[in-house]
Structures are given as C-alpha cells and as structure tokens.
Design a protein around this motif. Structure first.
Motif, PDB file in Angstrom:
ATOM      1  N   GLN A  28      53.261 -28.318  -8.176  1.00 19.75           N
ATOM      2  CA  GLN A  28      54.049 -29.334  -7.291  1.00 19.75           C
ATOM      3  C   GLN A  28      53.679 -29.179  -5.631  1.00 19.75           C
ATOM      4  O   GLN A  28      53.046 -30.140  -5.460  1.00 19.75           O
ATOM      5  CB  GLN A  28      55.540 -30.097  -7.154  1.00 19.75           C
ATOM      6  CG  GLN A  28      56.301 -29.847  -8.782  1.00 19.75           C
ATOM      7  CD  GLN A  28      57.158 -30.443  -8.440  1.00 19.75           C
ATOM      8  OE1 GLN A  28      57.391 -30.573  -7.666  1.00 19.75           O
ATOM      9  NE2 GLN A  28      57.953 -31.511  -9.800  1.00 19.75           N
ATOM     10  N   VAL A  42      47.767 -39.049  -5.184  1.00 16.17           N
ATOM     11  CA  VAL A  42      49.150 -37.636  -6.412  1.00 16.17           C
ATOM     12  C   VAL A  42      49.424 -39.467  -7.205  1.00 16.17           C
ATOM     13  O   VAL A  42      50.250 -38.585  -8.155  1.00 16.17           O
ATOM     14  CB  VAL A  42      50.100 -37.847  -5.421  1.00 16.17           C
ATOM     15  CG1 VAL A  42      51.632 -37.176  -5.715  1.00 16.17           C
ATOM     16  CG2 VAL A  42      49.177 -36.664  -4.281  1.00 16.17           C
ATOM     17  N   GLU A  43      49.727 -40.577  -7.011  1.00 15.93           N
ATOM     18  CA  GLU A  43      49.766 -41.239  -7.683  1.00 15.93           C
ATOM     19  C   GLU A  43      49.418 -41.141  -9.452  1.00 15.93           C
ATOM     20  O   GLU A  43      50.607 -41.632 -10.247  1.00 15.93           O
ATOM     21  CB  GLU A  43      50.294 -42.542  -7.182  1.00 15.93           C
ATOM     22  CG  GLU A  43      48.852 -43.917  -7.238  1.00 15.93           C
ATOM     23  CD  GLU A  43      48.048 -42.657  -5.743  1.00 15.93           C
ATOM     24  OE1 GLU A  43      46.775 -43.259  -5.663  1.00 15.93           O
ATOM     25  OE2 GLU A  43      48.430 -41.978  -5.203  1.00 15.93           O
ATOM     26  N   LEU A  45      49.184 -39.168 -11.312  1.00 15.09           N
ATOM     27  CA  LEU A  45      49.442 -38.166 -12.405  1.00 15.09           C
ATOM     28  C   LEU A  45      51.129 -38.736 -12.749  1.00 15.09           C
ATOM     29  O   LEU A  45      51.489 -38.251 -13.892  1.00 15.09           O
ATOM     30  CB  LEU A  45      50.073 -36.681 -11.379  1.00 15.09           C
ATOM     31  CG  LEU A  45      48.608 -35.772 -10.312  1.00 15.09           C
ATOM     32  CD1 LEU A  45      49.887 -35.121 -10.214  1.00 15.09           C
ATOM     33  CD2 LEU A  45      47.702 -35.821 -11.751  1.00 15.09           C
ATOM     34  N   ALA A  46      51.442 -39.571 -12.147  1.00 13.19           N
ATOM     35  CA  ALA A  46      53.151 -40.111 -12.419  1.00 13.19           C
ATOM     36  C   ALA A  46      53.075 -40.260 -14.203  1.00 13.19           C
ATOM     37  O   ALA A  46      51.781 -40.884 -14.752  1.00 13.19           O
ATOM     38  CB  ALA A  46      53.031 -41.849 -11.570  1.00 13.19           C
ATOM     39  N   ARG A  59      48.862 -38.402 -18.093  1.00 13.58           N
ATOM     40  CA  ARG A  59      49.382 -38.914 -17.296  1.00 13.58           C
ATOM     41  C   ARG A  59      51.282 -37.719 -18.191  1.00 13.58           C
ATOM     42  O   ARG A  59      51.836 -37.543 -17.315  1.00 13.58           O
ATOM     43  CB  ARG A  59      49.646 -40.163 -17.348  1.00 13.58           C
ATOM     44  CG  ARG A  59      49.091 -39.939 -16.080  1.00 13.58           C
ATOM     45  CD  ARG A  59      49.450 -42.318 -15.967  1.00 13.58           C
ATOM     46  NE  ARG A  59      48.255 -42.713 -14.966  1.00 13.58           N
ATOM     47  CZ  ARG A  59      48.771 -43.847 -14.063  1.00 13.58           C
ATOM     48  NH1 ARG A  59      50.078 -42.704 -13.292  1.00 13.58           N
ATOM     49  NH2 ARG A  59      48.181 -43.342 -13.520  1.00 13.58           N
ATOM     50  N   PHE A  63      52.474 -35.128 -15.383  1.00 16.64           N
ATOM     51  CA  PHE A  63      54.037 -35.934 -14.091  1.00 16.64           C
ATOM     52  C   PHE A  63      54.855 -34.984 -14.132  1.00 16.64           C
ATOM     53  O   PHE A  63      55.373 -35.503 -13.072  1.00 16.64           O
ATOM     54  CB  PHE A  63      54.562 -36.726 -15.133  1.00 16.64           C
ATOM     55  CG  PHE A  63      55.962 -36.511 -15.922  1.00 16.64           C
ATOM     56  CD1 PHE A  63      57.290 -36.083 -15.517  1.00 16.64           C
ATOM     57  CD2 PHE A  63      55.317 -36.675 -16.958  1.00 16.64           C
ATOM     58  CE1 PHE A  63      58.105 -36.295 -16.379  1.00 16.64           C
ATOM     59  CE2 PHE A  63      56.266 -35.969 -18.122  1.00 16.64           C
ATOM     60  CZ  PHE A  63      57.159 -35.576 -17.864  1.00 16.64           C
ATOM     61  N   GLU A  66      53.703 -33.993 -10.453  1.00 12.63           N
ATOM     62  CA  GLU A  66      54.756 -35.069  -9.223  1.00 12.63           C
ATOM     63  C   GLU A  66      55.562 -34.479  -8.166  1.00 12.63           C
ATOM     64  O   GLU A  66      56.255 -34.192  -8.456  1.00 12.63           O
ATOM     65  CB  GLU A  66      54.261 -35.970  -9.615  1.00 12.63           C
ATOM     66  CG  GLU A  66      54.531 -37.290  -8.578  1.00 12.63           C
ATOM     67  CD  GLU A  66      55.056 -38.553  -9.186  1.00 12.63           C
ATOM     68  OE1 GLU A  66      55.076 -39.614  -8.238  1.00 12.63           O
ATOM     69  OE2 GLU A  66      55.548 -38.620 -10.477  1.00 12.63           O
ATOM     70  N   SER A 129      59.975 -41.393 -12.754  1.00 11.10           N
ATOM     71  CA  SER A 129      59.808 -40.144 -11.840  1.00 11.10           C
ATOM     72  C   SER A 129      60.220 -38.679 -13.085  1.00 11.10           C
ATOM     73  O   SER A 129      61.293 -38.758 -13.874  1.00 11.10           O
ATOM     74  CB  SER A 129      61.433 -40.016 -11.495  1.00 11.10           C
ATOM     75  OG  SER A 129      61.295 -39.261 -10.341  1.00 11.10           O
TER      76      SER A 129
END
Length: 261
Positions: A28, A42-43, A45-46, A59, A63, A66, A129
């Motif tokens: 992270q 970075v998004e 990886l969500a 993903r 995630f 992230e 998240s």
C-alpha cells in the motif's frame, strides 16, 4: 481431534506467506508513493465488479493494495500502524497459515459479494473499498484480548471490546440501505464467523448450562432440608431449631417426645 483447519495447515502450511500484514502494508505504501509522485492510476487497483467482468480481473487480487488515502497525513500513518499492530499480533498468536487463511476468507467473501452486486439494478459501477476487510484483524484482536487497552488520541484509555462494539455499531447504522456497504461488512465479518463462530456458539451454550445450574441450585436452596412430620415446621422457619429422625421421619425439637410413640 484435528479440525478441518488443522488438516488444511498440515497440507498447505508451507505455502503461507510470512509477515503477510507487513507485505500488505508495504504494498500500500508503494502504491501510495507511485500515485503521489507518478501518474500511476491507483484507482485501477480497486475492486470494481463492472470492470472485472470487462476483463480487468487483476482487481480481485490488487484491491488489497489500494492505499486508504491519496495524500500523506498523520491519519494515514496511524491507519497503517494500527493495521500492522493488530495483524502482526494475530499472526504471532495463530501462526502464519491461520492468519493467511483469515485474510483469504475475507478477500474471497468480499470478491464474491462484490460480484453479486452486479445483479442489483443500479446504474454504473461502484468500486468497493478494502477498509472494512482490513479492519477485521482489529475485531479479531478485540475478541482474543477484549480487555486490552489502547489510548484514543494517545490520552483516553479504552478497552478493545468497546472499540469493537463502537466499530460494528458505526458499520451497521452507517450501511443503511446501501447494498454495497453490506457486501463489505459481510466480507469483513465472514472470516470472524469462521474463526470465532464455533467458540461463540459453545460459549453461549456453556452460559445457558451455567445459568440453568445456578437456577437449580437456587431452587434447591429455597427448599427446606428438614421438616417436622407433626407440625410441618422447617429449618427455614427457624434456623436455630434442631431436628431428629426416626424411621426416615423428621421431628422438630418441640415434638421429640412423639418419636417413640
């Protein structure tokens, strides 16, 4: 008798990742650094279920890496420290394999639940998240060490069991009617139920047996031990009264003269 997890550990224990919490935290931090100093997306990886079915299958694995925030702050450092403290403590308490399994179950349940949200008729994708999932080590720690105290804001001592209760209350009340929040809560608590569900059920059963035992003892205590067959007086009526027995029948002191008749 070996449990199912014991058998799994015997077969697959050598594949466990050592210091898993540390490597997740390092990952992270690295991703956060890439996002801050480069154009790394970075998004990407969500866990976005709609993007996963479009082919971005990485993903479901990335995630976890992230970072919780995009900018540096004391709060960000505190989040990493708390995650590392609770996670590394669990790994020492359980061993590498069981802690790996704990995180893996949470990941699988979060991914499965996230993919099922595609069946909900809501327009557009919704990235999920990892915050709930990475809080689960703290909840597990609170179950193992409920009276361990931490200092909130480095001042106020609070026991872990109350922090866990407050966290769960915030989750449940905050989720409302949002199906995505409930998916994340499900993923974060699935591993808790796997590791502690049986102990909780056994604890409740033991508590019921204990309560029943105490009720029976109280009922027995409420019954007189001695009773006079002549007048019916008991040791509960007069604590100082003496009783004698003949042929299995009890007589109070006032009626001892009736014993030989």
């Amino acid at each position: 008798m070996p449990t199912f997890v014991d058998k799994l550990e015997k077969r697959l224990g050598r594949y466990a990742i050592s210091n898993l919490t540390f490597w997740i935290m390092v990952g992270q931090i690295a991703i956060w650094g890439f996002g801050l100093f480069t154009n790394f997306p970075v998004e990407s990886l969500a866990l976005d279920p709609s993007k996963v079915i479009q082919g971005e299958v990485w993903r479901i694995f990335t995630f976890l890496l992230e970072p919780p925030m995009a900018r540096i702050s004391l709060w960000l450092i505190l989040i990493w420290y708390i995650f590392y403290f609770f996670g590394s403590t669990l790994e020492k308490e359980w061993g590498e394999f069981r802690y790996n399994l704990f995180i893996l179950v949470g990941v699988l349940c979060t991914v499965i639940g996230g993919m099922l949200t595609l069946l909900i008729p809501i327009a557009g994708g919704y990235p999920l998240s990892n915050g709930y999932l990475l809080t689960s080590p703290m909840l597990a720690f609170a179950i193992l060490f409920p009276n361990f105290e931490i200092r909130v804001y480095f001042i106020l001592p609070v026991k872990m069991k109350w922090i866990a209760v407050f966290t769960l209350a915030a989750w449940f009340f905050g989720a409302g009617n949002n199906p995505f929040s409930w998916v994340l809560i499900f993923g974060a608590l699935a591993n808790i139920m796997l590791f502690f569900g049986k102990s909780f059920i056994q604890g409740q059963q033991a508590k019921k047996r204990s309560n029943r035992f105490h009720r029976e003892r109280e009922a027995e205590a409420a019954e007189p031990f001695h009773r006079c067959v002549i007048c019916g007086k008991t040791d509960l009526d007069d604590r100082d009264m003496e009783f004698a027995y003949q042929d299995g029948k009890g007589y109070c002191r006032d009626h001892w003269d009736e014993m030989d008749k």
